[in-house]
Scaffold this motif. Structure first.
Motif, PDB file in Angstrom:
ATOM      1  N   MET A  86       0.808  -1.223   0.000  1.00  0.00           N
ATOM      2  CA  MET A  86       0.000   0.000   0.000  1.00  0.00           C
ATOM      3  C   MET A  86       0.841   1.274   0.000  1.00  0.00           C
ATOM      4  SD  MET A  86      -3.223  -0.677  -0.100  1.00  0.00           S
ATOM      5  CE  MET A  86      -4.404  -1.983   0.223  1.00  0.00           C
ATOM      6  N   ALA A  87       2.151   1.161   0.147  1.00  0.00           N
ATOM      7  CA  ALA A  87       2.982   2.351   0.302  1.00  0.00           C
ATOM      8  C   ALA A  87       2.958   3.241  -0.925  1.00  0.00           C
ATOM      9  CB  ALA A  87       4.415   1.953   0.633  1.00  0.00           C
ATOM     10  N   SER A  88       2.701   2.658  -2.103  1.00  0.00           N
ATOM     11  CA  SER A  88       2.752   3.434  -3.335  1.00  0.00           C
ATOM     12  C   SER A  88       1.377   3.815  -3.857  1.00  0.00           C
ATOM     13  CB  SER A  88       3.504   2.631  -4.419  1.00  0.00           C
ATOM     14  OG  SER A  88       3.781   3.425  -5.541  1.00  0.00           O
ATOM     15  N   THR A  89       0.351   3.610  -3.054  1.00  0.00           N
ATOM     16  CA  THR A  89      -1.015   3.955  -3.454  1.00  0.00           C
ATOM     17  C   THR A  89      -1.496   5.180  -2.684  1.00  0.00           C
ATOM     18  OG1 THR A  89      -1.968   2.466  -1.805  1.00  0.00           O
ATOM     19  CG2 THR A  89      -1.550   1.571  -4.013  1.00  0.00           C
ATOM     20  N   PRO A  90      -2.554   5.846  -3.135  1.00  0.00           N
ATOM     21  CA  PRO A  90      -3.066   7.020  -2.422  1.00  0.00           C
ATOM     22  C   PRO A  90      -3.830   6.638  -1.160  1.00  0.00           C
ATOM     23  CG  PRO A  90      -3.668   7.038  -4.762  1.00  0.00           C
ATOM     24  CD  PRO A  90      -3.189   5.663  -4.441  1.00  0.00           C
ATOM     25  N   ALA A  91      -4.195   7.649  -0.417  1.00  0.00           N
ATOM     26  CA  ALA A  91      -4.943   7.474   0.818  1.00  0.00           C
ATOM     27  C   ALA A  91      -6.402   7.139   0.531  1.00  0.00           C
ATOM     28  CB  ALA A  91      -4.855   8.742   1.669  1.00  0.00           C
ATOM     29  N   VAL A  92      -7.116   6.756   1.580  1.00  0.00           N
ATOM     30  CA  VAL A  92      -8.561   6.582   1.489  1.00  0.00           C
ATOM     31  C   VAL A  92      -9.202   7.952   1.664  1.00  0.00           C
ATOM     32  CG1 VAL A  92     -10.581   5.387   2.417  1.00  0.00           C
ATOM     33  CG2 VAL A  92      -8.338   4.290   2.496  1.00  0.00           C
ATOM     34  N   GLU A  93      -9.972   8.386   0.680  1.00  0.00           N
ATOM     35  CA  GLU A  93     -10.591   9.715   0.721  1.00  0.00           C
ATOM     36  C   GLU A  93     -12.095   9.589   0.534  1.00  0.00           C
ATOM     37  OE1 GLU A  93      -6.962  12.479  -1.084  1.00  0.00           O
ATOM     38  OE2 GLU A  93      -8.622  11.906  -2.370  1.00  0.00           O
ATOM     39  N   ARG A  94     -12.838   9.874   1.592  1.00  0.00           N
ATOM     40  CA  ARG A  94     -14.294   9.879   1.539  1.00  0.00           C
ATOM     41  C   ARG A  94     -14.789  11.080   2.338  1.00  0.00           C
ATOM     42  NH1 ARG A  94     -12.863   6.558  -1.509  1.00  0.00           N
ATOM     43  NH2 ARG A  94     -13.493   4.369  -1.701  1.00  0.00           N
ATOM     44  N   GLY A  95     -15.950  11.578   1.957  1.00  0.00           N
ATOM     45  CA  GLY A  95     -16.499  12.724   2.674  1.00  0.00           C
ATOM     46  C   GLY A  95     -18.004  12.759   2.594  1.00  0.00           C
ATOM     47  N   LEU A  96     -18.604  13.459   3.537  1.00  0.00           N
ATOM     48  CA  LEU A  96     -20.058  13.589   3.636  1.00  0.00           C
ATOM     49  C   LEU A  96     -20.456  15.035   3.428  1.00  0.00           C
ATOM     50  CD1 LEU A  96     -20.710  11.324   6.764  1.00  0.00           C
ATOM     51  CD2 LEU A  96     -21.038  10.710   4.364  1.00  0.00           C
TER      52      LEU A  96
END
Length: 594
Positions: A1-11
């Motif tokens: 997972m080091a080379s992937t983006p973060a988890v981004e979710r929003g409400l």
């Protein structure tokens, strides 16, 4: 997972109405959000840490782990944006401005060595509030992400009643690490420098669109798939995924013998023997290749044939298969690369409609929409969310290249299954091309209503879209306050290490600047987040305080009129729009494109 983006979710929330003191409301909301966040991080203390690399040359050793001792904690950002809910919620495509509602824009997880593992950005809109959360994917998966978000919401709602102390949450996280038998907690990676495994994926030009599937529509798909295969084992989500796989493959117009695949992001917790608890905080997922077939096979057969292939793959993904996959990885550790793992002919089903997203409330009632950021977007990525009305409905966020998305929108099998979630969003729907252009002589135009709805009883207008696929008369609605689309440069004020820092944001990208900022006056007692030290194998119980980083419309004739002897001059734009148009003010403000 080091080379992937973060988890981004929003409400996305709507501000309470009527709102007498808007400034006081926002100040109170921000204070409660920060306080409840600090209490939540007491339970989810790894999110207050930073990544650390430990490496030696003799013997060769390279490992990455989380350290919560010497760091600046989580980041809290308050931003303002001169846009309304309708600007985000109503367009057919998800507008690009949504990507700027998250902090870790285009960052990869390895950047957690220097940036916070958790960042909260609260963006104040004209009539709403968007709460975006970016969590480093090295720390946890989607299940862990929404467990944190649910706990934060629970503590926010309880802080007015429990008084002093850390509230007890209904599902506390489990931090005890799980490793296969005989595996060292610190895994030696076959690298000498992070440049050997870090790559930054740049997504091509994509269209992102939300499609709603009602519970009734999904039930019909499930019944059809099971009837075609003479079984009752195919689930609702497998039937829906089979539909999406078939329709996207048809839209791509692949050669007959071109192989295509459908992949699932599966949760391994319940598949382990014994199973892991859902509260296990960490990564326990697997990108399962659920079905492969040639384009010709997939489209020649029916929906049930594709759904059964997905069902068999999911059923065979048990604890033994999970352990075998881990064993193979440990023998030859590989760093997951977003741009290399997915071929251009696959469909990746991510997230889950089972996550509790709309149950999170922060004093503004139920959220009206869920949106995601730039992270993990590529051609063929499909993210699933629960429908706003619940009851088994599903929203799919589909990312495709523009030409393929256009073909999907014309696919009859797909259109027959899509439902409409909110008929009130008929009006004021701007074409997505308007968001990508500055104020020129182009005319803002409205999009047709969503699928499966009769056109509203309004008179026709002469607006036509510049895009070839939209060259049909569109229903007329009073013009939007298009001046609002020219966003002011909001001044982002956030708190960094107890000091105020401010800087104007880049146009269309309201995020904290990455360069050094001039620090202003210090303020005491701002956002202390309690964290605990994270060890290698077990987590000690000594609490250590961790400082937070907070940081005029076209004339429509009511009846036929005689042709005027001379052509009338074009209508003059309103004063506000004339100022915005500048040198283009002499062009017609509204009317058919030239």
């Amino acid at each position: 997972m080091a080379s992937t983006p973060a988890v981004e979710r929003g409400l996305l929330f709507k501000k309470p109405t009527p709102l007498v003191d808007e400034q006081g409301f926002m100040e109170n909301l921000l204070e409660k959000l920060k306080h409840s966040l600090s209490l939540t991080l007491f339970h989810f203390y790894p999110l207050s840490g930073r990544l650390v690399t430990h490496k030696t040359q003799h013997p060769p050793f390279y490992a990455v782990f989380v350290d919560c001792t010497n760091n600046d904690g989580a980041r809290f950002i308050h931003a303002t944006l001169d846009m309304a809910i309708s600007d985000i919620f109503s367009p057919t495509d998800v507008p690009p401005i949504v990507h700027s509602l998250f902090d870790h824009h285009k960052a990869v997880n390895h950047d957690g060595h220097t940036i916070p593992l958790l960042s909260i950005q609260v963006t104040e809109l004209v009539d709403g509030v968007f709460i975006g959360c970016s969590m480093n994917h090295v720390i946890g998966d989607g299940t862990s992400y929404w467990n944190f978000f649910n706990a934060w919401s629970q503590i926010f709602q309880a802080q007015d009643h429990d008084g002093i102390g850390v509230p007890i949450i209904s599902h506390p996280p489990i931090h005890k690490r799980w490793f296969p038998e005989g595996c060292d907690p610190l895994i030696n990676l076959p690298f000498k420098h992070h440049d050997e495994f870090i790559s930054r994926f740049e997504a091509p030009s994509l269209r992102e669109r939300m499609f709603h599937f009602s519970a009734e529509s999904i039930a019909k798909l499930k019944a059809k798939a099971n009837a075609e295969t003479n079984t009752t084992k195919i689930s609702s989500f497998q039937a829906l995924s089979a539909l999406v796989w078939r329709c996207i493959t048809r839209a791509r117009r692949l050669p007959y013998n071109q192989r295509t695949s459908c992949k699932f992001a599966t949760n391994n917790r319940t598949r382990m023997e014994p199973p892991l608890a859902q509260e296990y905080f960490g990564n326990s997922i697997h990108a399962l290749c659920a079905g492969t077939a040639t384009s010709g096979e997939l489209l020649e057969n029916d929906l049930g044939w594709a759904a059964w292939k997905l069902h068999v793959a999911v059923a065979n993904h048990n604890g033994e298969a999970v352990l075998q996959s881990l064993k193979e990885w440990l023998e030859c550790p590989l760093i997951y690369q977003l741009g290399r793992y997915f071929d251009p002919y696959c469909v990746m089903m991510g997230s889950s409609p089972r996550f509790n997203m709309y149950g999170n409330e922060f004093g503004m009632g139920k959220a009206i929409a869920v949106r995601s950021g730039y992270a993990n977007k590529f051609d063929g990525k499909v993210t699933s969310y629960p429908g706003h009305e619940g009851g088994g409905s599903v929203d799919l966020e589909v990312c495709l290249s523009p030409c393929i998305m256009t073909a999907l929108e014309s696919d009859q099998e797909f259109i027959d299954a899509v439902s409409v979630s909110n008929p009130l969003t008929w009006h004021n729907r701007l074409c997505p091309c308007f968001f990508s252009s500055r104020f020129t002589n182009k005319t803002p135009h409205l999009l047709p209503p969503p699928l499966h709805l009769p056109p509203p009883p309004l008179q026709g207008c002469h607006h036509q879209c510049h895009h070839r696929r939209h060259r049909t008369p569109l229903p007329f609605s009073p013009p939007l306050a298009v001046g609002r689309q020219r966003r002011k440069l909001p001044l982002l004020i956030y708190i960094h290490g107890g000091a105020f820092a401010s800087a104007p944001l880049q146009p269309g990208l309201p995020q904290p600047p990455q360069r050094s900022l001039r620090l202003g006056q210090r303020r005491r007692g701002v956002g202390l987040l309690d964290g605990l030290e994270l060890g290698e194998d077990e987590l000690p119980g000594d609490a250590t305080p961790v400082r937070s980083v907070t940081g005029s419309p076209t004339d429509v004739a009511a009846s036929p009129k005689p042709t005027p002897p001379t052509k009338p001059p074009p209508p003059s734009p309103p004063p506000r729009l004339r100022r915005l148009l500048g040198k283009h003010a002499s062009a017609p403000a509204f009317g058919p494109p030239r």
